[in-house]
Design a protein around this motif. Structure first.
Motif, PDB file in Angstrom:
ATOM      1  N   THR A  39      87.869  21.417 -77.328  1.00  0.00           N
ATOM      2  CA  THR A  39      86.491  21.306 -77.808  1.00  0.00           C
ATOM      3  C   THR A  39      85.583  20.637 -76.783  1.00  0.00           C
ATOM      4  O   THR A  39      84.376  20.564 -76.992  1.00  0.00           O
ATOM      5  N   MET A  40      86.154  20.138 -75.699  1.00  0.00           N
ATOM      6  CA  MET A  40      85.406  19.365 -74.707  1.00  0.00           C
ATOM      7  C   MET A  40      85.445  20.075 -73.356  1.00  0.00           C
ATOM      8  O   MET A  40      86.392  20.802 -73.053  1.00  0.00           O
ATOM      9  N   ASN A  41      84.408  19.827 -72.551  1.00  0.00           N
ATOM     10  CA  ASN A  41      84.319  20.391 -71.206  1.00  0.00           C
ATOM     11  C   ASN A  41      84.350  19.259 -70.185  1.00  0.00           C
ATOM     12  O   ASN A  41      83.366  18.544 -70.029  1.00  0.00           O
ATOM     13  N   LEU A  42      85.468  19.103 -69.515  1.00  0.00           N
ATOM     14  CA  LEU A  42      85.593  18.065 -68.498  1.00  0.00           C
ATOM     15  C   LEU A  42      85.075  18.612 -67.178  1.00  0.00           C
ATOM     16  O   LEU A  42      85.507  19.665 -66.725  1.00  0.00           O
ATOM     17  N   ARG A  43      84.130  17.896 -66.565  1.00  0.00           N
ATOM     18  CA  ARG A  43      83.685  18.241 -65.210  1.00  0.00           C
ATOM     19  C   ARG A  43      84.596  17.515 -64.240  1.00  0.00           C
ATOM     20  O   ARG A  43      84.858  16.321 -64.423  1.00  0.00           O
ATOM     21  N   VAL A  44      85.077  18.226 -63.236  1.00  0.00           N
ATOM     22  CA  VAL A  44      85.954  17.614 -62.245  1.00  0.00           C
ATOM     23  C   VAL A  44      85.280  17.614 -60.881  1.00  0.00           C
ATOM     24  O   VAL A  44      84.525  18.522 -60.540  1.00  0.00           O
ATOM     25  N   GLY A  45      85.573  16.582 -60.123  1.00  0.00           N
ATOM     26  CA  GLY A  45      85.051  16.458 -58.770  1.00  0.00           C
ATOM     27  C   GLY A  45      85.952  17.174 -57.782  1.00  0.00           C
ATOM     28  O   GLY A  45      86.987  17.740 -58.153  1.00  0.00           O
ATOM     29  N   PRO A  46      85.605  17.123 -56.497  1.00  0.00           N
ATOM     30  CA  PRO A  46      86.418  17.770 -55.462  1.00  0.00           C
ATOM     31  C   PRO A  46      87.855  17.260 -55.426  1.00  0.00           C
ATOM     32  O   PRO A  46      88.766  17.978 -55.015  1.00  0.00           O
ATOM     33  N   ASP A  47      88.052  16.028 -55.898  1.00  0.00           N
ATOM     34  CA  ASP A  47      89.404  15.448 -55.916  1.00  0.00           C
ATOM     35  C   ASP A  47      90.202  15.832 -57.166  1.00  0.00           C
ATOM     36  O   ASP A  47      91.345  15.410 -57.345  1.00  0.00           O
TER      37      ASP A  47
END
Length: 191
Positions: free
Chosen positions: A152-160
């Motif tokens: 139900t959630m959208n995690l944004r991830v960085g380049p790492d």
């Protein structure tokens, strides 16, 4: 009476695929559809709806200040429109969502909208908030977390590859920038 439908989910639930299938069903019966997508989403080029499984179709790229009702009214006057479909509806403005309700109410054309409910910080997008308030029917499309539970959630991830807690609400990206997760794993990824 025609209605406004909001199909919402986390990332990777197949929203664009369902939109394209719905449009195909109308075309197969000899009916015309109009497809729209907000111009801000340039991942596959302007004016395209494309699913991750390879289906695609041309669409009108809407700027935030464009009147979607005027577009549909003019198109419908030239040749009847059976259905209006909107991809990435979370990026619409409240005014555009109100215009979509006028398409259903005045022109009597059903409107099918597909989009995310919330952003990477679990906040409603303006278009999603307006659709949750104004749509006649709300339909959740489901996808799964890596653990198998409903995402139900959208995690944004960085380049790492680590979860990102802060930033602009809108940062266009796909699987390279976002991961659908259940709430538990979303919280753990941000801890």
């Amino acid at each position: 009476m025609s209605k406004v439908y909001f199909y919402y989910s986390a990332m990777n639930a197949g929203k664009s695929t369902v939109l394209l299938q719905s449009s195909y069903n109308y075309h197969e019966r000899g009916m015309r559809t109009l497809l729209f997508t907000p111009a801000i989403d340039t991942r596959v080029g302007p004016g395209k709806v494309k699913s991750r499984i390879g289906l695609e179709a041309e669409a009108l790229a809407l700027q935030a200040d464009e009147d979607v009702f005027a577009h549909v009214k003019a198109a419908h006057a030239a040749q009847p429109v059976a259905c209006v479909l909107v991809d990435e509806a979370q990026f619409l403005t409240r005014k555009q969502v109100e215009q979509l309700t006028e398409i259903a109410d005045q022109l009597r054309i059903p409107v099918l909208c597909y989009g995310l409910r919330t952003d990477f910080q679990a906040q409603l997008f303006p278009g999603s908030a307006a659709l949750l308030a104004l749509a006649d029917n709300l339909i959740e499309l489901k996808t799964i977390c890596h653990c198998g539970r409903k995402a139900t959630m959208n995690l944004r991830v960085g380049p790492d590859g680590r979860g990102v807690k802060e930033g602009a609400q809108v940062e266009i990206g796909g699987n390279d920038r976002y991961v659908a997760m259940c709430r538990r794993h979303y919280k753990e990824a941000l801890a």
